[in-house]
Design a protein around this motif. Sequence first.
Motif, mmCIF file in Angstrom:
data_model
loop_
_atom_site.group_PDB
_atom_site.id
_atom_site.type_symbol
_atom_site.label_atom_id
_atom_site.label_comp_id
_atom_site.label_asym_id
_atom_site.label_seq_id
_atom_site.Cartn_x
_atom_site.Cartn_y
_atom_site.Cartn_z
ATOM 1 N N UNK A 60 0.836 -1.224 0.058
ATOM 2 C CA UNK A 60 -0.100 0.017 -0.086
ATOM 3 C C UNK A 60 0.879 1.222 0.026
ATOM 4 N N UNK A 61 0.120 2.386 0.005
ATOM 5 C CA UNK A 61 0.779 3.751 -0.188
ATOM 6 C C UNK A 61 0.572 4.583 1.012
ATOM 7 N N UNK A 192 -9.783 -6.928 -5.017
ATOM 8 C CA UNK A 192 -8.230 -6.952 -5.415
ATOM 9 C C UNK A 192 -7.480 -6.051 -4.447
ATOM 10 N N UNK A 193 -7.706 -4.799 -4.274
ATOM 11 C CA UNK A 193 -6.988 -3.832 -3.504
ATOM 12 C C UNK A 193 -6.854 -4.402 -1.979
ATOM 13 N N UNK A 194 -7.877 -5.114 -1.301
ATOM 14 C CA UNK A 194 -7.961 -5.771 -0.060
ATOM 15 C C UNK A 194 -6.888 -6.820 0.061
ATOM 16 N N UNK A 195 -6.564 -7.503 -1.075
ATOM 17 C CA UNK A 195 -5.628 -8.597 -1.072
ATOM 18 C C UNK A 195 -4.302 -8.006 -0.949
ATOM 19 N N UNK A 196 -3.846 -6.912 -1.452
ATOM 20 C CA UNK A 196 -2.655 -6.559 -1.802
ATOM 21 C C UNK A 196 -2.250 -5.154 -1.129
ATOM 22 N N UNK A 197 -2.979 -4.207 -1.035
ATOM 23 C CA UNK A 197 -2.671 -2.864 -0.655
ATOM 24 C C UNK A 197 -3.412 -2.254 0.574
ATOM 25 N N UNK A 201 -10.174 -1.796 1.182
ATOM 26 C CA UNK A 201 -10.290 -1.654 -0.113
ATOM 27 C C UNK A 201 -10.945 -0.616 -0.609
ATOM 28 N N UNK A 202 -10.698 0.713 0.173
ATOM 29 C CA UNK A 202 -11.432 1.895 -0.180
ATOM 30 C C UNK A 202 -10.646 3.007 -0.747
ATOM 31 N N UNK A 203 -9.299 2.578 -1.023
ATOM 32 C CA UNK A 203 -8.366 3.616 -1.744
ATOM 33 C C UNK A 203 -7.657 4.067 -0.508
#
Length: 291
Positions: A60-61, A192-197, A201-203
């Motif tokens: 994530x960022x 997909x974001x919830x798996x990696x970042x 999963x909401x940005x």
Amino acid sequence: IFTYMGPGKPPRLPALPFLSEPAERAWYTKIHHECNYLQGQEGNCDPQHLSVLHRFLPQGESHQPNLNRLLVADAAPRIEVQETGFGMRIFAIRAGDDGQNLVRITNIVLPNYSSFDGGPLVNPKNHRIVPNMGYWVHWHVPINDTAHWKFSIAYRYDGPVDVDYENEEFAFLDARYRSNRGAHNRFGQDREEMRTKTYAGLGRYFQEHDKFAVESQGPISDRSTEILGTADVAVMRMRRMMIAAVESVRDGGDPPYVLRADGPDPIDDMVVRSQHLPANVDVLGTWWKTR
């Protein structure tokens, strides 16, 4: 613009520093929320949510990766509450590095304001981030029973807030101060974001995470269905104080933190801190009173 809608003469305005400091030390925006204002304020009373709702995964960022690491490592902080002349002071105590505790202080100013250590006040790519250089404010102002504005205010003690950086951090807002994420599109949650970042999963924008958390409860949350736990101690305390304030007004008195006479302003005792402390330091002591 401040409006007084009670009986008699208006009370004194709180001596909030960002109302009188040089303009460059504060930055303001607002975010439309489709829910009752108190749901937003209750979110401010829940320091544990930082470890879950705002959690970044390794890819994530996060703009504060070390803080994210500590929040994730101790996702169940000890929470202590002190009642004050302006409302209450919340201490969230997490295990830090080298046997120390990470202590973060949030202030709740009744009935609809909070101050806390939030995101950077300057661009971390261009400036060294100094601890406790200022704080953030969330001020939840009702529009009606089922909508409110959350005013977000960044305040820096001794220098200008980076306006360009903050504008970028709130780039998700349109010209009407609204986010496109909402119940109509399931808040744009990305599996997909919830798996990696990110966990949610909401940005990457914390303000949109918060908007999801309070709006997804419905326009007015049905609190009769709740099962509150240890982490909700500050929410429970704030609700009791709000009920007492309503009863005071109903009986012809003033709610808490209405200043009608000369004298000290309780807001002078409002200090926002985030600090590593030795484990043997009394968290509820006086260490936080000096910036």
